[in-house]
Design an enzyme around this catalytic site. Structure first.
Site, PDB file in Angstrom:
ATOM      1  CG  HIS A  30      46.612  39.749  24.171  1.00  0.00           C
ATOM      2  ND1 HIS A  30      46.682  40.979  23.581  1.00  0.00           N
ATOM      3  CD2 HIS A  30      47.138  39.892  25.415  1.00  0.00           C
ATOM      4  CE1 HIS A  30      47.202  41.851  24.425  1.00  0.00           C
ATOM      5  NE2 HIS A  30      47.500  41.207  25.549  1.00  0.00           N
ATOM      6  CG  HIS A  33      51.111  40.801  22.905  1.00  0.00           C
ATOM      7  ND1 HIS A  33      50.378  39.949  23.682  1.00  0.00           N
ATOM      8  CD2 HIS A  33      51.847  41.547  23.768  1.00  0.00           C
ATOM      9  CE1 HIS A  33      50.654  40.153  24.957  1.00  0.00           C
ATOM     10  NE2 HIS A  33      51.546  41.125  25.043  1.00  0.00           N
ATOM     11  CE  LYS A 146      46.691  45.311  29.618  1.00  0.00           C
ATOM     12  NZ  LYS A 146      46.985  45.333  31.062  1.00  0.00           N
ATOM     13  CG  ASP A 147      50.867  47.541  30.440  1.00  0.00           C
ATOM     14  OD1 ASP A 147      50.450  47.227  31.558  1.00  0.00           O
ATOM     15  OD2 ASP A 147      50.847  46.756  29.474  1.00  0.00           O
ATOM     16  CB  SER A 182      45.354  41.832  30.070  1.00  0.00           C
ATOM     17  OG  SER A 182      46.234  41.342  31.060  1.00  0.00           O
ATOM     18  CB  SER A 183      49.138  37.888  29.333  1.00  0.00           C
ATOM     19  OG  SER A 183      49.694  38.344  28.124  1.00  0.00           O
TER      20      SER A 183
HETATM   21  O1  PAF Z   1      54.444  45.128  29.017  1.00  0.00           O
HETATM   22  C1  PAF Z   1      55.115  44.073  29.103  1.00  0.00           C
HETATM   23  O2  PAF Z   1      54.748  43.024  28.575  1.00  0.00           O
HETATM   24  C2  PAF Z   1      56.408  44.087  29.896  1.00  0.00           C
HETATM   25  O3  PAF Z   1      56.342  44.969  30.978  1.00  0.00           O
HETATM   26  C3  PAF Z   1      57.643  44.402  29.025  1.00  0.00           C
HETATM   27  C4  PAF Z   1      57.570  45.802  28.437  1.00  0.00           C
HETATM   28  C5  PAF Z   1      57.753  43.379  27.899  1.00  0.00           C
HETATM   29  C6  PAF Z   1      58.910  44.322  29.878  1.00  0.00           C
HETATM   30  O4  PAF Z   1      59.066  43.061  30.438  1.00  0.00           O
END
Ligand code: PAF
Length: 285
Positions: A30, A33, A146-147, A182-183
């Protein structure tokens, strides 16, 4: 953009370059990214994306099988964003044998919040990220905020293993109503999508209260949980924590409010950084 699926091809492509800037993803890309890819461009001499849906970071009841795999559309978007090289290995290529060596992150950081609700998640994330950084010979690596907890843990891992990688966190991309991209947003029904921004709005109210001087963090967290429950969500947590290590919030240090909640069968996470509290509020040294 060149696309490689094997480690041997990846290594050949990397040979002339000294500073790959890498964006690890699980695909189904999205705008967030793509912003990471664009931010990576000036940081290295090669912009690399990886797409790999990492079984190790999914719990037994989670959505590994149904996780959206959209390689063709992802390639077109990466190319348009200026990505030079995509590494999209198969499971057999990245894990030719069962991955018996894994990275166990510090439970003080990885055992709380997401780690509490998703046991083993950060071990899976760290193991694959370490491997992807090694495979791509990354010198910079970019991750979305976000993470938030994931980003802190990856920073810690890179420091502890002395990897020659700059870890860069980028602001969360949001839809017009504030929903963090988010996906997994694609799982939401039309009715759920219409109320999905409530998580961001609730965190934002917490953040505003803290900015305005509120100190009763537990009360704010409970009010936020109540708001979500009354709207039909099933929250796992809303937590106001220190930005540096996600431990208990204290006056005078930068804070972040994080939340995770299920809307129907979709689990959403989000967070908002809260700038340093006003000096009048800070505790005396
Ligand atoms: O955030 C993500 O998309 C995943 O946790 C990652 C960092 C690509 C690891 O698989």
């Amino acid at each position: 953009m060149r696309i490689v699926h094997t480690l041997a091809d990846l290594r050949r492509q990397l040979l002339p370059f000294r500073h790959p800037a890498v964006v690890p993803t699980m695909g189904n890309l999205h705008a967030g990214h793509l912003a990471l890819v664009r931010a990576a461009k000036p940081l290295g001499d090669l912009t690399v994306a990886t797409i790999f849906v990492n079984r190790l970071q999914f719990g037994p009841k989670e959505d590994f099988d149904s996780y959206p795999r959209t390689l063709q559309a992802d390639c077109a978007q990466l190319e348009a964003a200026g990505c030079d090289l995509l590494f999209a290995p198969s499971e057999a290529e990245l894990y030719p044998q069962p991955q018996s060596f894994t990275v166990q992150p510090d439970p003080a950081l990885a055992g709380i919040l997401e780690g509490h609700y998703r046991p083993g998640f950060f071990t899976g994330v760290c193991t694959v990220v370490l491997k992807l950084l090694a495979c791509t010979q990354a010198r910079s690596a970019l991750f979305g905020k976000k993470d938030y907890q994931q980003l802190l843990i990856i920073r810690q891992m890179v420091r502890q293993f002395a990897l020659p990688v700059d870890v860069i966190g980028q602001d969360t991309h949001r839809e017009d109503d504030g929903l963090a991209m988010s996906s997994r947003n694609g799982y939401l029904s039309v009715a759920e999508r219409a109320q999905a921004a409530l998580l961001a709005q609730t965190l934002s109210r917490c953040a505003q209260a803290v900015r305005a001087g509120a100190t009763s963090f537990a009360d704010l967290e409970n009010e936020a949980l109540q708001t979500l429950r009354e709207a039909g969500w099933a929250p796992d947590y809303v937590a106001i924590r220190r930005q540096s290590d996600l431990q208990a919030a204290q006056p005078g240090v930068p804070l972040v409010v994080l939340g995770a909640a299920r809307l129907g069968s979709t689990r959403l996470i989000d967070n908002l950084e809260i700038e340093r509290l006003r000096p009048s509020y800070a505790a005396s040294p």
